[in-house]
Every structure is written in C-alpha cells, then in structure tokens.
Design an enzyme around this catalytic site. Structure first.
Site, PDB file in Angstrom:
ATOM      1  N   HIS A  78       0.870  -1.367  -0.111  1.00 45.02           N
ATOM      2  CA  HIS A  78      -0.074  -0.099  -0.041  1.00 45.02           C
ATOM      3  C   HIS A  78       0.974   1.416  -0.109  1.00 45.02           C
ATOM      4  O   HIS A  78       0.191   2.406  -0.137  1.00 45.02           O
ATOM      5  CB  HIS A  78      -1.203  -0.022   1.201  1.00 45.02           C
ATOM      6  N   ASP A 124       0.112  -7.639   1.884  1.00 42.89           N
ATOM      7  CA  ASP A 124       0.719  -6.203   1.861  1.00 42.89           C
ATOM      8  C   ASP A 124       2.113  -6.075   1.859  1.00 42.89           C
ATOM      9  O   ASP A 124       2.671  -5.647   2.803  1.00 42.89           O
ATOM     10  CB  ASP A 124      -0.092  -5.531   2.920  1.00 42.89           C
ATOM     11  N   GLN A 214       0.570   6.168  11.373  1.00 41.99           N
ATOM     12  CA  GLN A 214       0.729   6.631   9.890  1.00 41.99           C
ATOM     13  C   GLN A 214       2.213   6.960   9.696  1.00 41.99           C
ATOM     14  O   GLN A 214       2.571   7.740  10.309  1.00 41.99           O
ATOM     15  CB  GLN A 214      -0.215   7.707   9.541  1.00 41.99           C
ATOM     16  N   GLY A 215       2.504   6.322   8.614  1.00 42.09           N
ATOM     17  CA  GLY A 215       4.089   6.677   8.217  1.00 42.09           C
ATOM     18  C   GLY A 215       5.196   5.633   8.516  1.00 42.09           C
ATOM     19  O   GLY A 215       6.275   5.735   8.064  1.00 42.09           O
ATOM     20  N   ASP A 216       4.606   4.696   9.465  1.00 38.65           N
ATOM     21  CA  ASP A 216       5.542   3.828   9.922  1.00 38.65           C
ATOM     22  C   ASP A 216       5.107   2.434   8.925  1.00 38.65           C
ATOM     23  O   ASP A 216       5.958   1.327   8.693  1.00 38.65           O
ATOM     24  CB  ASP A 216       5.127   3.073  11.141  1.00 38.65           C
ATOM     25  N   SER A 217       4.096   2.553   7.857  1.00 40.33           N
ATOM     26  CA  SER A 217       3.762   1.512   7.120  1.00 40.33           C
ATOM     27  C   SER A 217       4.873   1.011   6.411  1.00 40.33           C
ATOM     28  O   SER A 217       5.712   1.884   5.839  1.00 40.33           O
ATOM     29  CB  SER A 217       2.647   2.049   6.031  1.00 40.33           C
TER      30      SER A 217
HETATM   31  N1  ARG Z   1      -1.378   2.442   7.176  1.00 41.53           N
HETATM   32  C1  ARG Z   1      -0.391   3.195   7.790  1.00 41.53           C
HETATM   33  C2  ARG Z   1       0.652   3.765   7.198  1.00 41.53           C
HETATM   34  O1  ARG Z   1       0.327   3.972   5.916  1.00 41.53           O
HETATM   35  C3  ARG Z   1       0.106   2.261   9.132  1.00 41.53           C
HETATM   36  C4  ARG Z   1      -0.718   2.403  10.225  1.00 41.53           C
HETATM   37  C5  ARG Z   1      -0.354   1.507  11.188  1.00 41.53           C
HETATM   38  N2  ARG Z   1      -1.521   1.624  12.093  1.00 41.53           N
HETATM   39  C6  ARG Z   1      -1.664   0.928  13.420  1.00 41.53           C
HETATM   40  N3  ARG Z   1      -2.467   1.236  14.340  1.00 41.53           N
HETATM   41  N4  ARG Z   1      -0.655   0.029  13.619  1.00 41.53           N
HETATM   42  O2  ARG Z   1       1.560   4.288   7.482  1.00 41.53           O
END
Ligand code: ARG
Length: 389
Positions: A78, A124, A214-217
């Site tokens: 993603h 993913d 967000q941003g750790d993905s």
């Molecule tokens: N989708 C998020 C990203 O793009 C990562 C989210 C992780 N969320 C969590 N609650 N662990 O960075």
C-alpha cells in the site's frame, strides 16, 4: 510512529506536550523540541540508537522499509504504485536522524507489488529495487517459518508519534506483544475482515498506548530468532487509529509470503540476502605441503549482525599446479563448504572470489579456509584470503 500515551494521572492540559516521545537514549542526538520535556508521564516508544537497527529504511513517499538484500527494500504494497519501472522513490539508509548529512540516499529503479495484494488472499508487501547496491549495511532476514509468529515483537519507524500527529525526525522503536487472530478479529468491526493467514496482529489490547502509526507503514516488525539474531516477522500494514485500547496494529504475516518474496527478489536480480559484513582478511602466508595434510588459515568476523546464507570468499594462493588443490570454507560452527575440487587444471596460482552458499550460518566467529594438495609434485602457499558475509 509509536504513539505514546499519557498516563491516566497526567493533567489534561499537559496533553499536547505529553504526546511526544521521551528518548531513552538521547546520546548522539541534538536536542529538538520532540525530545524536550514530557518526562515520565509518557509510555511507549523510545529513540533507537544509531546503528541499532541498521537495515531500517525511510522511503520518500512517507513509509518505512527494511533492507532485504543490498539492493532491495521490503516494504508494504500500500506504500507503492503498481509493478513496473519507478524512479520516483528515494530510500534513506544508515541514519536514525533523517537530517543527518551522512545518510545514504538512493533512488528506486523498479517496484514489485505483491500480485495478491487487494485480493482475498491478502499480501501487503512490495519490493523496491534501488539504482545501486548499498554497501556496508546489513540486511534483515525474513522468517520462513511460523515459529516466530508469536511472543514480543519490536517495531520501529519515523511515522507519527500520535494518532494524527507529525512524522518524526528520529527513528523510534517500541515493543508490542502478539495478539492472536481470533482476539484481533473480535477486537471490533474494523478488524472483522482480518485475513488470518496473511495478517499478524500486535499491540497492548487492554491498555493501548504503544503502536505503529501513519508513516510507519512498510517498516518491519521483528524479533530475535533462536540464534538471537533479528528476524523480520511482519510489515506495518494498518490499524484502527493508533495505539487505542482493543485496537491492535495489523502487520503483513511475512512467514506466509516468504517464498513469494524470495522468488520476486530472485527475479529482480536481488538474489536473496547478500553479503554485507567484512571483508575480514588474513594476509599471513601458510605453506601447502605437497600431497600432504590439509592446512588452514583463519579470520574472525566481528561486529556483524545475524546469520547469512551466502559468503564471498576471495582466495589468493601461489602454487605451480592449481589442479592439485582442494579448498573448503569452514564456518564458525565447523560446517564445511567445498569451494573447489581438485582436477586437471595445470595452471599456476588461484586468484578467485568464490560465492559460497552456506546454510544460515552465524556471521560472527572464526571462519577458516582449508586447503589440501592431493597430488604430488607441485607446492605453494596461501598468500592471503578474505571473507565477506
Ligand atoms: N497504514 C499506515 C501507514 O500507511 C500504518 C498504520 C499502522 N496503524 C496501526 N495502528 N498500527 O503508515
């Protein structure tokens, strides 16, 4: 990343200031507002030390990743666009401080996005091929078994430190416990579509307070394997907000996709985890008796991370009939790998780098080059050799 949460006792008006990371180790970092204050009211993430997780990658689209080989970054599907040529991504490697001018920055050339991402199978994950290999940076091996899909995991990233918060300058880390699939699916409607074989949950169910965000993905979730080496078990994927109670983080279950990742990497010319530590060299001559006992020359690898399945062995032997020689590489645990058999090659000397495939050997330790002259007449000596792991 690593949303941290004030303790119940914290005063509400202190909340804004408190929702930042308290560095456990402020060592080499210049003070910034993110590191100042909140004090003991914050639980959750802390700063990673420079070099602690050397394979961590920050990607310019605002994601994390891990070095899978010296030219391939494993991240989340993603985080990237479709499979194909892509020169738009910059990978920053080798620093915990994204403003550190000593960072290595390399552009992408190609993206491979998991073909099962977005299907009922899940997946993913993606591989990004870099324009050039990055030398001197260890890779993070991925687990190929489900044996490590439990326990306490470590996560790290430059993502938001609070739900909805800003991206971080310094790499943060935290530990999160495993949450089983049924508990995770039943955590709330957000989780009802959890794909059991493809997703792995982690977080503090009862209290929340520690999580990726967000941003750790795309960044890795990892733990120690039985040999005490770091091994990647997850890829940061998604979650219901960040660090809320009863809302675990959801991670790509790497064990399920390990062979697909390895196959894709082989296709990309990444070739599996590549040597990244060393070279370690021995320059002391060792004479090779004519049709005699095997002789050995050793080097000690130190400061390496984890284990490896490949080794580059550069051998320089002076000899008047190299077909007489049998050469083996001995791993620290004594395992033996044949580099060269004897034969009818009457040429002089050996000045060759052998690529040895080894069976997941711990990098650190004493490696030996074993040379035996198995036919009479000619003699020589090991001039020098080195190993890169
Ligand atoms: N989708 C998020 C990203 O793009 C990562 C989210 C992780 N969320 C969590 N609650 N662990 O960075």
């Amino acid at each position: 990343m690593l949303l941290t949460k004030i303790l119940r006792s914290a005063v509400l008006s202190a909340m804004t200031a408190a929702l930042v990371i308290v560095p456990a180790h402020s060592a080499s970092a210049a003070p910034t507002s993110a590191q100042d204050e909140p004090g003991p009211r914050v639980v959750g993430g802390t700063r990673a030390l420079q070099g602690e997780f050397p394979w961590m990658v920050r990607l310019s689209m605002g994601c994390g990743g891990a070095m899978y080989t010296n030219q391939l970054v494993l991240t989340a599907a993603h985080c990237v666009g479709s499979t194909g040529n892509n020169t738009t991504i910059t990978a920053t490697v080798g620093v915990v401080d994204l403003q550190d001018t000593s960072a290595t920055k390399v552009k992408s050339t190609y993206v491979h996005r998991s073909p099962t991402y977005g299907t009922s199978t899940g997946g993913d994950w993606a591989l990004i091929k870099l324009a050039t290999p990055i030398t001197g940076v260890p890779t993070l091996p991925i687990t190929t078994t489900t044996a490590y899909d439990t326990g306490t995991f470590t996560v790290a990233g430059w993502g938001a430190a609070t739900e909805g918060g800003a991206q971080q300058r310094y790499l943060l880390k935290a530990n999160v416990p495993y949450v089983d699939d049924v508990t995770c699916r039943d955590a709330g409607s957000y989780y009802s579509d959890l794909i059991f074989p493809a997703e792995l949950c982690a977080g503090q169910m009862a209290t929340g307070g520690v999580d990726t965000c967000q941003g750790d993905s795309g960044g890795p979730m990892f733990r120690r394997d039985n040999a005490n080496a770091w091994i990647q078990v997850g890829i940061v994927s998604h979650g219901d907000g960040c660090a809320r109670p009863s809302a675990p983080g959801v991670y790509t279950q790497v064990s399920t996709f390990a062979s697909a990742i390895a196959a894709a990497a082989a296709n990309l010319g990444g070739g599996g985890p590549t040597p990244t530590c060393g070279p370690f060299t021995n320059n002391t001559d060792v004479s090779i008796p004519d049709r005699g006992a095997a002789v050995t020359s050793s080097v000690t690898a130190t400061g390496c991370t984890g284990s490896t399945s490949s080794a580059q062995v550069a051998v320089n032997i002076v000899h008047t009939y190299r077909g007489d020689l049998v050469i083996d590489l001995l791993a620290p645990d004594g395992s033996s790998y044949r580099l060269k058999n004897s034969g009818s090659d009457s040429g002089d000397n050996i000045n060759t780098t052998y690529s040895a495939t080894v069976s997941n050997e711990t990098r650190n330790g004493t490696w030996r080059l074993k040379v035996q002259d198995v036919a009479s007449a000619d003699v020589g000596y090991i001039n020098s050799w080195s190993i890169t792991l």
